[in-house]
Design an enzyme around this catalytic site. Sequence first.
Site, PDB file in Angstrom:
ATOM      1  N   GLN A  23       0.886  -1.145   0.109  1.00 24.29           N
ATOM      2  CA  GLN A  23      -0.115  -0.062  -0.122  1.00 24.29           C
ATOM      3  C   GLN A  23       0.884   1.237   0.012  1.00 24.29           C
ATOM      4  OE1 GLN A  23      -3.330  -0.767   2.255  1.00 24.29           O
ATOM      5  NE2 GLN A  23      -4.014   1.222   2.275  1.00 24.29           N
ATOM      6  N   SER A 106       4.158  -6.525   2.497  1.00 26.76           N
ATOM      7  CA  SER A 106       2.841  -6.489   3.315  1.00 26.76           C
ATOM      8  C   SER A 106       1.808  -7.271   2.189  1.00 26.76           C
ATOM      9  CB  SER A 106       2.404  -5.079   3.788  1.00 26.76           C
ATOM     10  OG  SER A 106       1.244  -5.212   4.452  1.00 26.76           O
ATOM     11  N   LEU A 107       0.973  -6.596   1.926  1.00 23.87           N
ATOM     12  CA  LEU A 107      -0.097  -6.823   1.051  1.00 23.87           C
ATOM     13  C   LEU A 107       0.249  -7.680  -0.119  1.00 23.87           C
ATOM     14  CD1 LEU A 107      -1.402  -5.355  -1.814  1.00 23.87           C
ATOM     15  CD2 LEU A 107      -1.861  -3.611   0.120  1.00 23.87           C
ATOM     16  N   ARG A 131      -8.916  -8.700   3.406  1.00 23.56           N
ATOM     17  CA  ARG A 131      -8.044  -8.085   4.262  1.00 23.56           C
ATOM     18  C   ARG A 131      -8.291  -6.499   4.315  1.00 23.56           C
ATOM     19  NH1 ARG A 131      -2.755  -6.115   3.620  1.00 23.56           N
ATOM     20  NH2 ARG A 131      -1.056  -7.127   5.139  1.00 23.56           N
ATOM     21  N   HIS A 210       0.108  -3.019  10.825  1.00 20.16           N
ATOM     22  CA  HIS A 210       1.279  -3.978  11.292  1.00 20.16           C
ATOM     23  C   HIS A 210       1.648  -3.534  12.731  1.00 20.16           C
ATOM     24  CE1 HIS A 210       1.884  -5.831   7.397  1.00 20.16           C
ATOM     25  NE2 HIS A 210       1.960  -4.526   7.058  1.00 20.16           N
ATOM     26  N   GLN A 259       1.096 -11.485   9.820  1.00 25.16           N
ATOM     27  CA  GLN A 259       1.742 -10.391   9.101  1.00 25.16           C
ATOM     28  C   GLN A 259       0.996  -9.312   9.459  1.00 25.16           C
ATOM     29  OE1 GLN A 259       0.224  -9.577   5.418  1.00 25.16           O
ATOM     30  NE2 GLN A 259       2.107 -10.084   4.473  1.00 25.16           N
TER      31      GLN A 259
END
Length: 314
Positions: A23, A106-107, A131, A210, A259
Amino acid sequence: MTDLSFLTRLPVAADTAWLFPGQGAQAVGMGRDLAEQIPTARAIFDAADGALGFALSSICFEGPEAALTQTVNTQPALVVHAVAALVAAVDAGMITHRPAFVAGHSLGQYAALIAVNAVPFEDGVRLVRERGRLMQIACDAERGTMAAILGAEPDAVRAICAAHGTSICNINAPGNITIGGAVAAVEAACAAAVAGGAKVIPLTVSGAFHTPLMRSAAEGMRTVLAGAPFSDPAVPVISNVTALPLTRASEFASDLVEQVTSPVLWVDSVRAMHARGVTTVIEFGPGRVLGALVKRIERSIETRNIGTAEEARG
């Protein structure tokens, strides 16, 4: 169901890794030229629209920006664009080998899983949409923020976080660490970092990704991922949580749950791939964020970026 198994039949380039951004890399217009000029990329966007039941492609291509930057849209948009860029590059003959490793920030790890056939494309897009939805709910329930701390060592940042009730979110590059938490706590931690000689850049985000503030999203994803159709990956996937290779389907659900509330160990991830022989990385998706971070972590690694039709054709 979109068949991407051809990606796993490519010969392996033992010195190469594929990277997928997270992101923040999004921009209105992303992927439009790919879809207009390369039919296989258009098919990826069409498949995503069908899987989600709405025109995500229109939000990518035309905006508005307010819609694209909603977490619930941003996350699938970035995954779809990255996969479309990869497929387009293979179709154009720019990519002729599969990598030794894949990694996503991340994603971006969901795009990595799709690329190595560890999860079907449509399922991966739906997972990352959920998510984003769960993370947005967590953001709305408990207001948080994030900031980049520049020029400080990890141990110093950890000490500041411990003193002020914040958490490390990303260790992106040497001297580039992101922290997050409740707004007042982040402000206090930033003041302490500045007093210690670091530079601080507040980030425009909807929440503290996170960090423990995302616990409700992690629990929601635990339920969702329990039923996900994971397969063993064609090549190892580097975990954001541990920076270790994941090689079995049984490892993915728990790793992706963890995560959500754990820091992204990007420095360790890049160093782990380099130690295993990676000398070239190819970033798929909009922008050049990960390539730039890789150069700061290990200057000797060659970086390439493929996110447009021109780049896909070389």
